[in-house]
Design an enzyme around this catalytic site. Structure first.
Site, PDB file in Angstrom:
ATOM      1  N   LYS A 172       0.854  -1.189   0.000  1.00 39.70           N
ATOM      2  CA  LYS A 172       0.000   0.000   0.000  1.00 39.70           C
ATOM      3  C   LYS A 172       0.892   1.241   0.000  1.00 39.70           C
ATOM      4  CE  LYS A 172      -3.915   1.944   2.635  1.00 39.70           C
ATOM      5  NZ  LYS A 172      -4.776   1.789   3.823  1.00 39.70           N
TER       6      LYS A 172
ATOM      7  N   SER B 115      -9.791   1.663   2.932  1.00 36.17           N
ATOM      8  CA  SER B 115      -8.969   2.459   2.051  1.00 36.17           C
ATOM      9  C   SER B 115      -7.913   1.655   1.290  1.00 36.17           C
ATOM     10  CB  SER B 115      -8.258   3.531   2.873  1.00 36.17           C
ATOM     11  OG  SER B 115      -7.366   2.919   3.801  1.00 36.17           O
TER      12      SER B 115
ATOM     13  N   SER C 156      -9.963  -0.808   7.066  1.00 36.92           N
ATOM     14  CA  SER C 156      -9.366  -0.680   5.731  1.00 36.92           C
ATOM     15  C   SER C 156      -8.646  -1.903   5.184  1.00 36.92           C
ATOM     16  CB  SER C 156      -8.411   0.501   5.695  1.00 36.92           C
ATOM     17  OG  SER C 156      -9.157   1.682   5.548  1.00 36.92           O
TER      18      SER C 156
HETATM   19  N1  GLN Z   1     -13.264   3.890   6.302  1.00 37.31           N
HETATM   20  C1  GLN Z   1     -12.715   4.326   7.552  1.00 37.31           C
HETATM   21  C2  GLN Z   1     -12.323   5.787   7.426  1.00 37.31           C
HETATM   22  O1  GLN Z   1     -12.600   6.353   6.451  1.00 37.31           O
HETATM   23  C3  GLN Z   1     -11.533   3.486   7.920  1.00 37.31           C
HETATM   24  C4  GLN Z   1     -10.343   3.767   7.096  1.00 37.31           C
HETATM   25  C5  GLN Z   1      -9.148   2.979   7.504  1.00 37.31           C
HETATM   26  O2  GLN Z   1      -9.260   1.937   8.147  1.00 37.31           O
HETATM   27  N2  GLN Z   1      -7.991   3.483   7.140  1.00 37.31           N
HETATM   28  O3  GLN Z   1     -11.748   6.366   8.300  1.00 37.31           O
END
Ligand code: GLN
Length: 485
Positions: free
Chosen positions: A78, A153, A177
């Site tokens: 990532k 994400s 995420s």
């Molecule tokens: N979807 C969640 C957010 O927008 C979690 C994102 C994540 O785990 N990085 O914060």
């Protein structure tokens, strides 16, 4: 079967008996990328030259009999992980030209284990999102249906594994995420315990929640990756100096007599009926494996999303204060004085969702509001953690859906942040409590979209997660389909 479709453990066997070379594996991955990447957009940056050179080096090691746990295995990272000398953007314009002078600890560990890096995977900007649509580099598409989101994400990391553009990948999970995109793309994703994997060199979003973990094609590969990733790092103050078991020993063990907690708060109205049906089926499989289901309650579940959307933005507003255009990253041109330079660099450098989070977080931390928001959220967070402590007195593992719906359409939730935030209702509590969670494929919707089941365990019990996930995977016999790209 093509090499790029294989698992790590299958390739390890083939490498050992000489029926494949690391170069052949890497080439098969890049020919797949040539064929599908334009449609899915899993990567922000490919590292083909480095990868071929690393594969060649791996082949020399193999000839000498020096075979390490990931020798010759193509892995995607990532783009939130710092890679020395290789641009690391975090999906943001503000870091579009940032070249880190050092590697994240997990990058060092993977390198030492012999991994071949394929490229830097796409992601929501600063990991804020559930769909990979907020990336400055454009969205990633779900390989099962190109009109749909892959989750986020870490959408690029999930897609790269699902579309066989790598063998395994690394993501980060602050509120879901890793697990949410794993579920929506039909792969295995594990968020380890807070403190289990070093975050040195992980670009910070919300430091009390962020964790790094793997995406893999099956549970055994997840164990192999955890053996490489887990462990204490003196460079990271929150990493815990606790013994790391051999996670592979948990693969294939039975779960007879285990108590499986089914939390009533996770089976609520609004869940897609196809998800409910798939999870009910998963519960049956677990019972056939000898698991005994017990009803449990996590009474503060309804506050998780609200608590998260105070704590995560508050920490983000502080972490992201460092991006000011001074020492690295994007700097706005045509500015007359210093303050304007800061303002313009941030205005032009950050996308809308990141700005929304910075504003929410700054507000929640500001004088006069701190007690009402941040302090209160921290107190409720302690209650959420206590819910899990109590629950794990009654059961070994908790079983829940990973997501309330299968993958939604691109653009469907971009105008409605609250709806977007609700895609993580079942994953956020795990991060607030600091416990580990895994998502494993548990079937398909009638329109052929993957569905995931989530298992949660107490702190540092990743071994239990691998044990139950592997027992489930073996006995559920979910048909192995591949996206028709
Ligand atoms: N979807 C969640 C957010 O927008 C979690 C994102 C994540 O785990 N990085 O914060």
């Amino acid at each position: 079967m093509e090499f790029n479709q294989s698992t790590i453990h299958e390739l390890q066997e083939k490498i050992k008996n000489g029926s494949v070379t690391a170069s052949q594996i890497t080439e098969s991955v890049f020919s797949r990328i040539d064929a599908v990447e334009e449609r899915v957009h899993s990567y922000i940056r490919l590292m083909k030259e480095n990868a071929l050179a690393a594969a060649k080096k791996a082949d020399e090691d193999i000839k000498k009999g020096d075979i390490k746990p990931l020798t010759g295995i193509p892995i995607a990272l990532k783009d939130i992980l710092c890679t020395k000398g290789i641009t690391t953007t975090c999906g943001s314009h503000i870091l579009h030209n940032f070249v880190p002078p050092y590697n994240a600890t997990v990058v060092e560990k993977l390198t030492a284990a012999g991994a071949v890096f394929v490229g830097k995977a796409n992601m929501d900007e600063f990991a804020m999102g559930s769909s990979t649509e907020t990336s400055w580099f454009g969205p990633t598409r779900n390989p099962w249906d190109l009109e749909r989101i892959p989750g986020g994400s870490s959408g690029g990391s999930a897609t790269a594994v699902a579309a066989d553009e790598c063998i395994a990948s690394i993501g980060s999970d602050t509120g879901g995420s890793i697990r949410q995109p794993a579920a929506l793309c039909g792969v295995v994703g594990l968020k380890p315990t807070y403190g289990r994997v070093s975050r040195f060199g992980l670009i910070a979003f919300a430091s009390s929640l962020d964790q790094i973990g793997p995406f893999t094609k099956d549970v055994e590969d997840c164990a192999i990756m955890m053996n490489v990733l887990a462990g204490y790092d003196p460079k990271e103050s929150t990493s815990v100096n606790a013994e790391v078991p051999d996670y592979r020993q948990f693969v294939g063990r039975d779960i007879k007599g285990w108590k499986i907690g089914i939390p009533k708060e996770y089976f609520i109205e609004g869940i897609d009926p196809e998800i409910t049906a798939a999870i009910q089926q998963a519960i049956k499989v677990i019972e056939l494996c000898g698991g005994v289901c017990v009803d449990i309650s996590l009474p503060h579940t309804q506050y998780c999303v609200a608590v998260y959307y105070i704590i995560a933005p508050a920490e983000a507003s502080s972490n992201l204060a460092r991006y000011d255009g001074v020492r690295y990253g994007f700097r706005a041109a045509d500015v007359r004085e210093l303050l304007e330079m800061y303002k313009e660099s941030r205005r032009q450098g950050f996308g809308a969702e990141v700005k929304r989070r910075i504003m929410i977080g700054t507000y929640a931390l500001s004088a006069g509001y701190y007690d009402a928001y941040y302090k209160k959220a921290s107190q409720v967070r302690a209650l959420i953690k206590k819910d899990f402590d109590e629950a794990f007195k009654k059961c070994d593992v908790i079983l829940t859906p990973t997501t309330p719906t299968p993958a939604f359409k691109i653009g469907e939730k971009t105008d409605d942040p609250l709806q977007m935030y609700l895609s993580d209702v079942f994953t956020i509590s795990t991060n607030l409590a600091g416990i580990p969670g895994i998502s494993v494929p548990c079937g398909y919707s009638t329109s052929g979209l993957p569905i995931g089941v989530q298992f949660l365990a107490s702190h540092f019990e990743e071994g239990k997660l691998i044990q139950i996930a592997s027992a489930y995977e073996k006995n559920a016999k979910i048909e192995k389909r591949r996206p028709a790209l």
